[in-house]
Design an enzyme around this catalytic site. Structure first.
Site, PDB file in Angstrom:
ATOM      1  N   ARG A 169       0.874  -1.186   0.000  1.00  0.00           N
ATOM      2  CA  ARG A 169       0.000   0.000   0.000  1.00  0.00           C
ATOM      3  C   ARG A 169       0.911   1.236   0.000  1.00  0.00           C
ATOM      4  O   ARG A 169       1.883   1.289   0.753  1.00  0.00           O
ATOM      5  CB  ARG A 169      -0.902   0.037   1.252  1.00  0.00           C
ATOM      6  CG  ARG A 169      -1.865  -1.134   1.334  1.00  0.00           C
ATOM      7  CD  ARG A 169      -2.884  -0.936   2.443  1.00  0.00           C
ATOM      8  NE  ARG A 169      -3.918   0.016   2.074  1.00  0.00           N
ATOM      9  CZ  ARG A 169      -4.836   0.501   2.930  1.00  0.00           C
ATOM     10  NH1 ARG A 169      -4.780   0.156   4.209  1.00  0.00           N
ATOM     11  NH2 ARG A 169      -5.764   1.349   2.522  1.00  0.00           N
ATOM     12  N   ASP A 203      -2.641   9.046   7.732  1.00  0.00           N
ATOM     13  CA  ASP A 203      -1.751   8.060   7.102  1.00  0.00           C
ATOM     14  C   ASP A 203      -0.401   8.652   6.761  1.00  0.00           C
ATOM     15  O   ASP A 203       0.587   7.929   6.639  1.00  0.00           O
ATOM     16  CB  ASP A 203      -2.413   7.481   5.853  1.00  0.00           C
ATOM     17  CG  ASP A 203      -3.553   6.600   6.274  1.00  0.00           C
ATOM     18  OD1 ASP A 203      -4.659   7.135   6.491  1.00  0.00           O
ATOM     19  OD2 ASP A 203      -3.327   5.381   6.439  1.00  0.00           O
ATOM     20  N   ASN A 230      -5.603  11.263   4.917  1.00  0.00           N
ATOM     21  CA  ASN A 230      -6.373  10.299   5.726  1.00  0.00           C
ATOM     22  C   ASN A 230      -7.437   9.683   4.814  1.00  0.00           C
ATOM     23  O   ASN A 230      -7.556  10.042   3.629  1.00  0.00           O
ATOM     24  CB  ASN A 230      -6.999  10.987   6.946  1.00  0.00           C
ATOM     25  CG  ASN A 230      -7.547   9.984   7.945  1.00  0.00           C
ATOM     26  OD1 ASN A 230      -6.912   8.959   8.227  1.00  0.00           O
ATOM     27  ND2 ASN A 230      -8.736  10.219   8.462  1.00  0.00           N
ATOM     28  N   LYS A 231      -8.180   8.759   5.383  1.00  0.00           N
ATOM     29  CA  LYS A 231      -9.208   8.034   4.637  1.00  0.00           C
ATOM     30  C   LYS A 231     -10.066   8.964   3.786  1.00  0.00           C
ATOM     31  O   LYS A 231     -10.427  10.060   4.220  1.00  0.00           O
ATOM     32  CB  LYS A 231     -10.072   7.268   5.641  1.00  0.00           C
ATOM     33  CG  LYS A 231     -11.247   6.503   5.087  1.00  0.00           C
ATOM     34  CD  LYS A 231     -10.868   5.532   4.006  1.00  0.00           C
ATOM     35  CE  LYS A 231      -9.763   4.592   4.392  1.00  0.00           C
ATOM     36  NZ  LYS A 231      -9.165   3.899   3.200  1.00  0.00           N
TER      37      LYS A 231
HETATM   38  O1  MRU Z   1      -7.596   2.074   4.520  1.00  0.00           O
HETATM   39  P1  MRU Z   1      -7.328   2.083   5.981  1.00  0.00           P
HETATM   40  O2  MRU Z   1      -8.426   1.431   6.777  1.00  0.00           O
HETATM   41  O3  MRU Z   1      -5.971   1.524   6.321  1.00  0.00           O
HETATM   42  O4  MRU Z   1      -7.314   3.606   6.389  1.00  0.00           O
HETATM   43  C1  MRU Z   1      -7.044   3.950   7.713  1.00  0.00           C
HETATM   44  C2  MRU Z   1      -7.105   5.389   7.984  1.00  0.00           C
HETATM   45  O5  MRU Z   1      -7.308   6.187   7.113  1.00  0.00           O
HETATM   46  C3  MRU Z   1      -6.809   5.830   9.394  1.00  0.00           C
HETATM   47  O6  MRU Z   1      -7.566   6.946   9.734  1.00  0.00           O
HETATM   48  C4  MRU Z   1      -5.319   6.180   9.502  1.00  0.00           C
HETATM   49  O7  MRU Z   1      -4.516   5.126   9.046  1.00  0.00           O
HETATM   50  C5  MRU Z   1      -4.915   6.539  10.887  1.00  0.00           C
HETATM   51  S1  MRU Z   1      -4.931   5.154  11.981  1.00  0.00           S
HETATM   52  C6  MRU Z   1      -4.405   5.676  13.488  1.00  0.00           C
END
Ligand code: MRU
Length: 352
Positions: free
Chosen positions: A93, A243, A253-254
């Protein structure tokens, strides 16, 4: 906090990576046992383990269990394998910087031990120690992030969060969820709203699961309800994880986080990113330099095995977005609260 599951750890004999398969939550609590680079790659790619810090921990342990199996007395042979496995895992990823951070840290430890003339077994032991240390530090950082964030919050507040930045995205209290748990223990009585988080529902499946199981007051809303809930005055602060945070303060972030940040600005609601300093990447100048993962359009057309859009229709599926620094009230790390101007203040965090 009544329930805590470590999403990525080793088994008792330290030769398998144990991951809670988060794709099955909240219905099933099933664990994967992995010791191949292909298996670990797939578990990260499929989101069996997800959330930036947890991905880093899984990658470190994954690298260790793969190396442990290598039968060689040659340090340079072991190094070749380390680089091969690490490159493979790094291709799982692209957005969460903790993945690359953890792999780099393992390589750095390898180099240190090698330069001190250690043998293969001693190097393997050191790598085990390093990965355990990454996990331990993460648990300590979560608590520190939570304590700093709590200084910005007041009892009875309505809090909105997006995606999952809880214990299952890290290994302890989470980042955005840390002040929620600490506040709960101290009678803060927060009213928490969790965005469902399309298309893979980390908010509904994981955040709501964690907070509900821990006995917190959590309400799930669909992503398109955030504006209405804010307009109704139910939200006093938005708390999310990240992220990757660029050197200038832009934060990935997401997908959907940017929309929430824009809404928060419109309604005068403070918007906080909560993340360990391992999520800040000084080599990433601005948000424009962050690679956004593009995922399979089938996640949108065929959500959770149900046809949710015509089979052949085009679907676009970026997994993350970047919130420009102008929308961010503060970034809360284990080292403290960082306010604008972000570039200068982020730099100060890394001074010592
Ligand atoms: O696709 P994901 O579920 O890995 O995405 C996660 C997120 O976006 C979280 O908000 C981010 O990694 C922070 S976790 C402390």
């Amino acid at each position: 906090m009544t329930k805590s599951i470590v999403p990525a750890r080793l088994n008792e004999s330290n030769d398998k990576l144990i991951l809670l398969d988060q794709t099955l939550l909240p219905e099933e609590e099933k664990y994967l046992e992995l010791d191949t680079k292909e298996g670990v790659w797939k578990a990260i790619k499929n989101l069996s383990v997800r959330g930036a810090p947890a991905i880093g921990i899984a990658a470190a342990y994954g690298l260790y269990v793969c190396l442990k199996k290598i039968e060689t007395d040659s340090v340079s042979e072991l190094e070749k394998e380390l680089v091969k496995i690490s490159d493979h895992l790094a291709a799982s990823r692209p957005t969460a910087v903790n993945l690359f951070w953890a792999l780099k840290r393992m390589k750095k430890r390898f180099d240190l031990e090698k330069n001190e003339g250690k043998n293969v077994q001693e190097i393997k032991d050191a790598l085990l120690e390093e990965s355990n240390q990454i996990l331990k530090e993460d648990q300590e950082m979560d608590k520190a992030i939570g304590e700093h964030a709590l200084r910005l919050l007041e009892p009875g507040m309505g809090l909105l969060t997006h995606c999952n930045a809880g214990g299952l995205a890290t290994s302890g209290y989470g980042t955005a969820e840390a002040p929620m748990y600490l506040g709960c223990d101290r009678g803060y009585d927060f009213k928490i709203y969790a965005d469902e988080t399309r298309p893979l529902l980390q908010g509904a499946r994981i955040t709501a699961f964690e907070l509900y199981e821990a006995g917190l007051d959590v309400t799930v809303i669909t992503d398109n309800m955030a504006a209405q809930v804010m307009k109704e005055g139910k939200i006093d602060a938005v708390l999310v994880g990240s992220d990757r945070i660029a050197a200038n303060g832009d934060a990935a972030n997401k997908i959907g986080t940017l929309g929430v940040a824009i809404l928060a600005k419109e309604y005068g609601i403070p918007f906080y990113f909560l993340a360990p300093t391992s999520t800040i990447d000084l080599e990433t100048e601005t948000g424009a330099d962050i690679e956004i993962e593009l995922r399979d359009p089938e996640e949108i057309r065929n959500g959770f095995g149900k046809r949710t859009a015509p089979k052949e229709v085009k679907a676009y599926n970026p997994a993350f977005d970047v919130t420009p620094k102008e929308y961010i009230t503060a970034i809360i790390t284990e080292k403290g609260i960082v306010e604008p101007p972000f570039r200068e203040n982020i730099k100060k965090l890394f001074k010592d």
